[in-house]
Design a protein around this motif. Structure first.
Motif, PDB file in Angstrom:
ATOM      1  N   SER A  55      12.259   8.337  23.806  1.00  0.00           N
ATOM      2  CA  SER A  55      13.120   9.431  23.341  1.00  0.00           C
ATOM      3  C   SER A  55      13.052  10.620  24.292  1.00  0.00           C
ATOM      4  N   MET A  56      11.912  10.862  24.903  1.00  0.00           N
ATOM      5  CA  MET A  56      11.812  11.948  25.882  1.00  0.00           C
ATOM      6  C   MET A  56      12.607  11.634  27.148  1.00  0.00           C
ATOM      7  N   ILE A  57      12.606  10.381  27.572  1.00  0.00           N
ATOM      8  CA  ILE A  57      13.414   9.983  28.724  1.00  0.00           C
ATOM      9  C   ILE A  57      14.894  10.127  28.401  1.00  0.00           C
ATOM     10  N   PHE A  58      15.296   9.692  27.208  1.00  0.00           N
ATOM     11  CA  PHE A  58      16.692   9.820  26.787  1.00  0.00           C
ATOM     12  C   PHE A  58      17.102  11.280  26.711  1.00  0.00           C
ATOM     13  N   LEU A  59      16.228  12.137  26.196  1.00  0.00           N
ATOM     14  CA  LEU A  59      16.539  13.560  26.077  1.00  0.00           C
ATOM     15  C   LEU A  59      16.671  14.212  27.449  1.00  0.00           C
ATOM     16  N   SER A  60      15.823  13.851  28.392  1.00  0.00           N
ATOM     17  CA  SER A  60      15.922  14.439  29.739  1.00  0.00           C
ATOM     18  C   SER A  60      17.183  13.954  30.464  1.00  0.00           C
ATOM     19  N   MET A  61      17.565  12.696  30.255  1.00  0.00           N
ATOM     20  CA  MET A  61      18.810  12.203  30.868  1.00  0.00           C
ATOM     21  C   MET A  61      20.040  12.859  30.245  1.00  0.00           C
ATOM     22  N   SER A  62      19.998  13.120  28.946  1.00  0.00           N
ATOM     23  CA  SER A  62      21.138  13.788  28.319  1.00  0.00           C
ATOM     24  C   SER A  62      21.242  15.240  28.756  1.00  0.00           C
ATOM     25  N   VAL A  63      20.124  15.883  29.033  1.00  0.00           N
ATOM     26  CA  VAL A  63      20.155  17.251  29.574  1.00  0.00           C
ATOM     27  C   VAL A  63      20.764  17.245  30.972  1.00  0.00           C
ATOM     28  N   CYS A  64      20.395  16.270  31.782  1.00  0.00           N
ATOM     29  CA  CYS A  64      20.995  16.153  33.123  1.00  0.00           C
ATOM     30  C   CYS A  64      22.491  15.903  33.042  1.00  0.00           C
ATOM     31  N   GLU A  65      22.915  15.100  32.083  1.00  0.00           N
ATOM     32  CA  GLU A  65      24.341  14.837  31.886  1.00  0.00           C
ATOM     33  C   GLU A  65      25.072  16.101  31.467  1.00  0.00           C
ATOM     34  N   GLY A  66      24.468  16.897  30.607  1.00  0.00           N
ATOM     35  CA  GLY A  66      25.082  18.146  30.176  1.00  0.00           C
ATOM     36  C   GLY A  66      25.199  19.159  31.299  1.00  0.00           C
ATOM     37  N   VAL A  67      24.184  19.250  32.123  1.00  0.00           N
ATOM     38  CA  VAL A  67      24.209  20.180  33.253  1.00  0.00           C
ATOM     39  C   VAL A  67      25.251  19.758  34.276  1.00  0.00           C
ATOM     40  N   LEU A  68      25.367  18.473  34.523  1.00  0.00           N
ATOM     41  CA  LEU A  68      26.387  17.980  35.449  1.00  0.00           C
ATOM     42  C   LEU A  68      27.789  18.264  34.927  1.00  0.00           C
ATOM     43  N   GLY A  69      28.006  18.078  33.639  1.00  0.00           N
ATOM     44  CA  GLY A  69      29.303  18.380  33.052  1.00  0.00           C
ATOM     45  C   GLY A  69      29.641  19.858  33.126  1.00  0.00           C
ATOM     46  N   LEU A  70      28.665  20.715  32.865  1.00  0.00           N
ATOM     47  CA  LEU A  70      28.916  22.154  32.951  1.00  0.00           C
ATOM     48  C   LEU A  70      29.181  22.602  34.379  1.00  0.00           C
ATOM     49  N   SER A  71      28.517  21.985  35.342  1.00  0.00           N
ATOM     50  CA  SER A  71      28.787  22.356  36.736  1.00  0.00           C
ATOM     51  C   SER A  71      30.190  21.926  37.158  1.00  0.00           C
ATOM     52  N   ILE A  72      30.648  20.788  36.672  1.00  0.00           N
ATOM     53  CA  ILE A  72      32.024  20.365  36.948  1.00  0.00           C
ATOM     54  C   ILE A  72      33.009  21.303  36.275  1.00  0.00           C
ATOM     55  N   LEU A  73      32.680  21.765  35.068  1.00  0.00           N
ATOM     56  CA  LEU A  73      33.537  22.711  34.364  1.00  0.00           C
ATOM     57  C   LEU A  73      33.643  24.026  35.116  1.00  0.00           C
ATOM     58  N   VAL A  74      32.530  24.541  35.594  1.00  0.00           N
ATOM     59  CA  VAL A  74      32.548  25.802  36.357  1.00  0.00           C
ATOM     60  C   VAL A  74      33.337  25.639  37.649  1.00  0.00           C
ATOM     61  N   LEU A  75      33.150  24.536  38.342  1.00  0.00           N
ATOM     62  CA  LEU A  75      33.898  24.282  39.575  1.00  0.00           C
ATOM     63  C   LEU A  75      35.391  24.182  39.301  1.00  0.00           C
ATOM     64  N   MET A  76      35.748  23.514  38.218  1.00  0.00           N
ATOM     65  CA  MET A  76      37.158  23.357  37.877  1.00  0.00           C
ATOM     66  C   MET A  76      37.802  24.685  37.506  1.00  0.00           C
ATOM     67  N   ILE A  77      37.079  25.536  36.788  1.00  0.00           N
ATOM     68  CA  ILE A  77      37.627  26.845  36.423  1.00  0.00           C
ATOM     69  C   ILE A  77      37.741  27.742  37.643  1.00  0.00           C
ATOM     70  N   ARG A  78      36.805  27.657  38.562  1.00  0.00           N
ATOM     71  CA  ARG A  78      36.893  28.470  39.783  1.00  0.00           C
ATOM     72  C   ARG A  78      38.055  28.047  40.677  1.00  0.00           C
ATOM     73  N   VAL A  79      38.311  26.768  40.761  1.00  0.00           N
ATOM     74  CA  VAL A  79      39.365  26.283  41.646  1.00  0.00           C
ATOM     75  C   VAL A  79      40.741  26.410  40.999  1.00  0.00           C
ATOM     76  N   HIS A  80      40.867  26.002  39.726  1.00  0.00           N
ATOM     77  CA  HIS A  80      42.180  25.919  39.095  1.00  0.00           C
ATOM     78  C   HIS A  80      42.463  27.041  38.104  1.00  0.00           C
ATOM     79  N   GLY A  81      41.455  27.749  37.629  1.00  0.00           N
ATOM     80  CA  GLY A  81      41.668  28.852  36.713  1.00  0.00           C
ATOM     81  C   GLY A  81      41.648  28.473  35.250  1.00  0.00           C
ATOM     82  N   ASN A  82      41.590  27.206  34.905  1.00  0.00           N
ATOM     83  CA  ASN A  82      41.496  26.775  33.513  1.00  0.00           C
ATOM     84  C   ASN A  82      40.777  25.431  33.453  1.00  0.00           C
ATOM     85  N   ASP A  83      40.556  24.962  32.226  1.00  0.00           N
ATOM     86  CA  ASP A  83      39.874  23.670  32.065  1.00  0.00           C
ATOM     87  C   ASP A  83      40.812  22.594  31.549  1.00  0.00           C
TER      88      ASP A  83
END
Length: 92
Positions: A55-83
């Motif tokens: 469960s700790m391995i699963f939780l750490s992988m899900s945190v990495c997945e969330g951080v990757l998604g948020l970084s893509i969201l920030v990049l998309m908003i910076r480039v295109h202005g919306n999500d």
């Protein structure tokens, strides 16, 4: 309790499918699905008297997945202005 968590998992998948136009709503429903899966895994490991190391391995992988998604969201908003997914084109 397992049926209740399975309902949460199905509800997360349905909201992921229905909210496919905005990336932030997709990420929120994906995190909801991951939390439901985490609770299902915790109930299964508790019922079978296993250790909770997976469960700790699963939780750490899900945190990495969330951080990757948020970084893509920030990049998309910076480039295109919306999500909005429909305005995103990778052909330029």
């Amino acid at each position: 309790m397992l049926i209740f968590m399975s309902f949460f998992f199905i509800a997360g998948l349905v909201s992921f499918i229905l909210k496919r136009k905005h990336l932030l709503l997709m990420l929120l429903s994906l995190e909801f699905t991951v939390i439901a899966l985490y609770f299902i895994i915790m109930m299964y490991l508790g019922k079978m008297n296993y250790e909770y190391f997976f469960s700790m391995i699963f939780l750490s992988m899900s945190v990495c997945e969330g951080v990757l998604g948020l970084s893509i969201l920030v990049l998309m908003i910076r480039v295109h202005g919306n999500d909005n997914i429909l305005t995103f084109s990778s052909l330029w």
